[in-house]
Motif scaffolding. Sequence first.
Motif, PDB file in Angstrom:
ATOM      1  N   ALA A  55      -1.887   2.465 -18.556  1.00  0.00           N
ATOM      2  CA  ALA A  55      -2.499   1.561 -18.054  1.00  0.00           C
ATOM      3  C   ALA A  55      -1.690   0.476 -17.349  1.00  0.00           C
ATOM      4  CB  ALA A  55      -3.443   0.800 -18.847  1.00  0.00           C
ATOM      5  N   ILE A  56      -0.526   0.100 -18.056  1.00  0.00           N
ATOM      6  CA  ILE A  56       0.232  -0.801 -17.444  1.00  0.00           C
ATOM      7  C   ILE A  56       1.135  -0.252 -16.458  1.00  0.00           C
ATOM      8  CG2 ILE A  56       2.361  -2.174 -18.054  1.00  0.00           C
ATOM      9  CD1 ILE A  56       1.129  -2.822 -20.734  1.00  0.00           C
ATOM     10  N   SER A  57       1.546   0.797 -16.676  1.00  0.00           N
ATOM     11  CA  SER A  57       2.348   1.882 -15.451  1.00  0.00           C
ATOM     12  C   SER A  57       1.594   1.922 -14.194  1.00  0.00           C
ATOM     13  CB  SER A  57       2.765   3.027 -16.113  1.00  0.00           C
ATOM     14  OG  SER A  57       3.718   2.839 -17.067  1.00  0.00           O
ATOM     15  N   ALA A  58       0.455   2.275 -14.534  1.00  0.00           N
ATOM     16  CA  ALA A  58      -0.625   2.550 -13.301  1.00  0.00           C
ATOM     17  C   ALA A  58      -0.772   1.011 -12.475  1.00  0.00           C
ATOM     18  CB  ALA A  58      -2.151   2.943 -13.658  1.00  0.00           C
ATOM     19  N   ALA A  59      -0.967   0.002 -13.218  1.00  0.00           N
ATOM     20  CA  ALA A  59      -1.162  -1.237 -12.691  1.00  0.00           C
ATOM     21  C   ALA A  59       0.082  -1.580 -11.941  1.00  0.00           C
ATOM     22  CB  ALA A  59      -1.494  -2.272 -13.696  1.00  0.00           C
ATOM     23  N   GLY A  60       1.122  -1.464 -12.296  1.00  0.00           N
ATOM     24  CA  GLY A  60       2.560  -1.638 -12.050  1.00  0.00           C
ATOM     25  C   GLY A  60       2.683  -0.765 -10.453  1.00  0.00           C
ATOM     26  N   PHE A  61       2.323   0.497 -10.597  1.00  0.00           N
ATOM     27  CA  PHE A  61       2.286   1.185  -9.393  1.00  0.00           C
ATOM     28  C   PHE A  61       1.552   0.781  -8.386  1.00  0.00           C
ATOM     29  CE2 PHE A  61       1.247   5.140  -7.144  1.00  0.00           C
ATOM     30  CZ  PHE A  61       2.449   5.373  -6.477  1.00  0.00           C
ATOM     31  N   LEU A  62       0.166   0.525  -8.799  1.00  0.00           N
ATOM     32  CA  LEU A  62      -0.759  -0.224  -7.882  1.00  0.00           C
ATOM     33  C   LEU A  62      -0.312  -1.534  -7.047  1.00  0.00           C
ATOM     34  CD1 LEU A  62      -3.551   0.203  -6.501  1.00  0.00           C
ATOM     35  CD2 LEU A  62      -4.387  -1.135  -8.325  1.00  0.00           C
ATOM     36  N   GLY A  63       0.564  -2.201  -8.075  1.00  0.00           N
ATOM     37  CA  GLY A  63       1.057  -3.373  -7.447  1.00  0.00           C
ATOM     38  C   GLY A  63       2.027  -3.134  -6.578  1.00  0.00           C
ATOM     39  N   VAL A  64       2.957  -2.303  -6.756  1.00  0.00           N
ATOM     40  CA  VAL A  64       4.055  -1.805  -5.848  1.00  0.00           C
ATOM     41  C   VAL A  64       3.342  -1.507  -4.510  1.00  0.00           C
ATOM     42  CG1 VAL A  64       5.860  -0.306  -5.301  1.00  0.00           C
ATOM     43  CG2 VAL A  64       5.905  -1.422  -7.451  1.00  0.00           C
ATOM     44  N   ILE A  65       2.510  -0.571  -4.556  1.00  0.00           N
ATOM     45  CA  ILE A  65       1.877  -0.239  -3.472  1.00  0.00           C
ATOM     46  C   ILE A  65       1.116  -1.432  -2.699  1.00  0.00           C
ATOM     47  CG2 ILE A  65      -0.297   1.231  -2.379  1.00  0.00           C
ATOM     48  CD1 ILE A  65       2.109   2.953  -3.484  1.00  0.00           C
ATOM     49  N   ILE A  66       0.515  -2.179  -3.067  1.00  0.00           N
ATOM     50  CA  ILE A  66      -0.083  -3.558  -2.441  1.00  0.00           C
ATOM     51  C   ILE A  66       1.005  -4.141  -1.957  1.00  0.00           C
ATOM     52  CG2 ILE A  66      -1.353  -5.714  -2.878  1.00  0.00           C
ATOM     53  CD1 ILE A  66      -2.994  -4.122  -4.928  1.00  0.00           C
ATOM     54  N   THR A  67       2.151  -4.473  -2.657  1.00  0.00           N
ATOM     55  CA  THR A  67       3.536  -5.210  -2.228  1.00  0.00           C
ATOM     56  C   THR A  67       3.747  -4.549  -0.815  1.00  0.00           C
ATOM     57  OG1 THR A  67       3.875  -6.069  -4.450  1.00  0.00           O
ATOM     58  CG2 THR A  67       5.463  -6.254  -2.943  1.00  0.00           C
ATOM     59  N   LEU A  68       3.993  -3.359  -0.924  1.00  0.00           N
ATOM     60  CA  LEU A  68       4.485  -2.522   0.130  1.00  0.00           C
ATOM     61  C   LEU A  68       3.239  -2.645   1.425  1.00  0.00           C
ATOM     62  CD1 LEU A  68       5.867   0.678  -1.164  1.00  0.00           C
ATOM     63  CD2 LEU A  68       7.163  -1.249  -0.306  1.00  0.00           C
ATOM     64  N   ILE A  69       2.322  -2.570   1.139  1.00  0.00           N
ATOM     65  CA  ILE A  69       1.236  -2.865   2.379  1.00  0.00           C
ATOM     66  C   ILE A  69       1.234  -4.430   2.899  1.00  0.00           C
ATOM     67  CG2 ILE A  69      -1.508  -3.024   2.831  1.00  0.00           C
ATOM     68  CD1 ILE A  69      -1.592  -0.559   0.776  1.00  0.00           C
ATOM     69  N   VAL A  70       1.504  -5.318   1.894  1.00  0.00           N
ATOM     70  CA  VAL A  70       1.395  -6.710   2.321  1.00  0.00           C
ATOM     71  C   VAL A  70       2.770  -7.015   3.141  1.00  0.00           C
ATOM     72  CG1 VAL A  70       1.625  -9.127   1.664  1.00  0.00           C
ATOM     73  CG2 VAL A  70      -0.233  -7.654   0.648  1.00  0.00           C
ATOM     74  N   LEU A  71       3.796  -6.450   2.728  1.00  0.00           N
ATOM     75  CA  LEU A  71       5.176  -6.450   3.520  1.00  0.00           C
ATOM     76  C   LEU A  71       5.138  -5.855   4.812  1.00  0.00           C
ATOM     77  CD1 LEU A  71       8.145  -7.469   3.096  1.00  0.00           C
ATOM     78  CD2 LEU A  71       8.522  -5.107   2.100  1.00  0.00           C
ATOM     79  N   HIS A  72       4.637  -4.807   4.866  1.00  0.00           N
ATOM     80  CA  HIS A  72       4.503  -3.826   6.057  1.00  0.00           C
ATOM     81  C   HIS A  72       3.587  -4.927   7.159  1.00  0.00           C
ATOM     82  CE1 HIS A  72       2.447  -1.284   9.124  1.00  0.00           C
ATOM     83  NE2 HIS A  72       3.681  -0.798   9.075  1.00  0.00           N
ATOM     84  N   ARG A  73       2.461  -5.473   6.605  1.00  0.00           N
ATOM     85  CA  ARG A  73       1.800  -6.271   7.658  1.00  0.00           C
ATOM     86  C   ARG A  73       2.430  -7.627   7.909  1.00  0.00           C
ATOM     87  NH1 ARG A  73      -3.594  -9.581   6.484  1.00  0.00           N
ATOM     88  NH2 ARG A  73      -4.418  -9.488   8.804  1.00  0.00           N
ATOM     89  N   GLN A  74       3.054  -8.089   7.057  1.00  0.00           N
ATOM     90  CA  GLN A  74       3.949  -9.304   7.579  1.00  0.00           C
ATOM     91  C   GLN A  74       5.280  -9.028   8.289  1.00  0.00           C
ATOM     92  OE1 GLN A  74       5.289 -10.538   3.545  1.00  0.00           O
ATOM     93  NE2 GLN A  74       3.652 -12.323   3.470  1.00  0.00           N
ATOM     94  N   THR A  75       5.775  -7.826   8.212  1.00  0.00           N
ATOM     95  CA  THR A  75       6.885  -7.405   9.026  1.00  0.00           C
ATOM     96  C   THR A  75       6.342  -7.161  10.455  1.00  0.00           C
ATOM     97  OG1 THR A  75       7.973  -6.284   7.004  1.00  0.00           O
ATOM     98  CG2 THR A  75       8.546  -5.662   9.330  1.00  0.00           C
ATOM     99  N   THR A  76       4.870  -6.516  10.573  1.00  0.00           N
ATOM    100  CA  THR A  76       4.564  -6.114  11.720  1.00  0.00           C
ATOM    101  C   THR A  76       4.341  -7.595  12.556  1.00  0.00           C
ATOM    102  OG1 THR A  76       3.608  -4.108  10.886  1.00  0.00           O
ATOM    103  CG2 THR A  76       2.619  -5.106  13.163  1.00  0.00           C
ATOM    104  N   ILE A  77       3.716  -8.495  11.830  1.00  0.00           N
ATOM    105  CA  ILE A  77       3.281  -9.728  12.588  1.00  0.00           C
ATOM    106  C   ILE A  77       4.564 -10.468  12.767  1.00  0.00           C
ATOM    107  CG2 ILE A  77       2.357 -12.081  11.988  1.00  0.00           C
ATOM    108  CD1 ILE A  77       0.181 -10.741  10.094  1.00  0.00           C
TER     109      ILE A  77
END
Length: 162
Positions: free
Chosen positions: A16-38
């Motif tokens: 569960a912790i590993s899955a949450a960590g992986f999900l956190g990385v995915i969300i971080t990458l999405i947010v980072l991509h959006r910030q970079t685009t802006i």
Amino acid sequence: MIVLRPLTLFEVMYLAISAAGFLGVIITLIVLHRQTTISHRGLKESLLIPLKTQQLEFDKMFFSSPNMRKYFYAGATIPDRSSEEFAKASAMAEYLLDHIAAVIPQTTVDNVPLLSTIWREYIKDSFKNSPILCEILTTHQRWYPAEILHLMNEALAEVART
């Protein structure tokens, strides 16, 4: 032979912790991509500011020399090539040609060439209405990108068709 056994509480929590960590990385990458685009869009927009400033500087020249407008917007010619008026209009034409040369390689924030926007019409209208601009470009065409000469010829061809 593979033996299946139920997971221990520790293993379930670890998964569960590993899955949450992986999900956190995915969300971080999405947010980072959006910030970079802006940020990239903002940077591209800021690169156009000097062009807008240069255009305003050219326009400001007409406040101090309103008699020069006719040579850039009304098709007037200057018969006396040795006059101060011809020298001033020639200098203004070089400034405008330098400005046009700076516009040509630029793109909008959406990566569309500026020459495919209203800039193209502005440049062509400038050539249509300014014999001094055409003369200075023709005289010093090696100083400027070939695209400027092409735009001038395109504009003059449109005038000839009408």
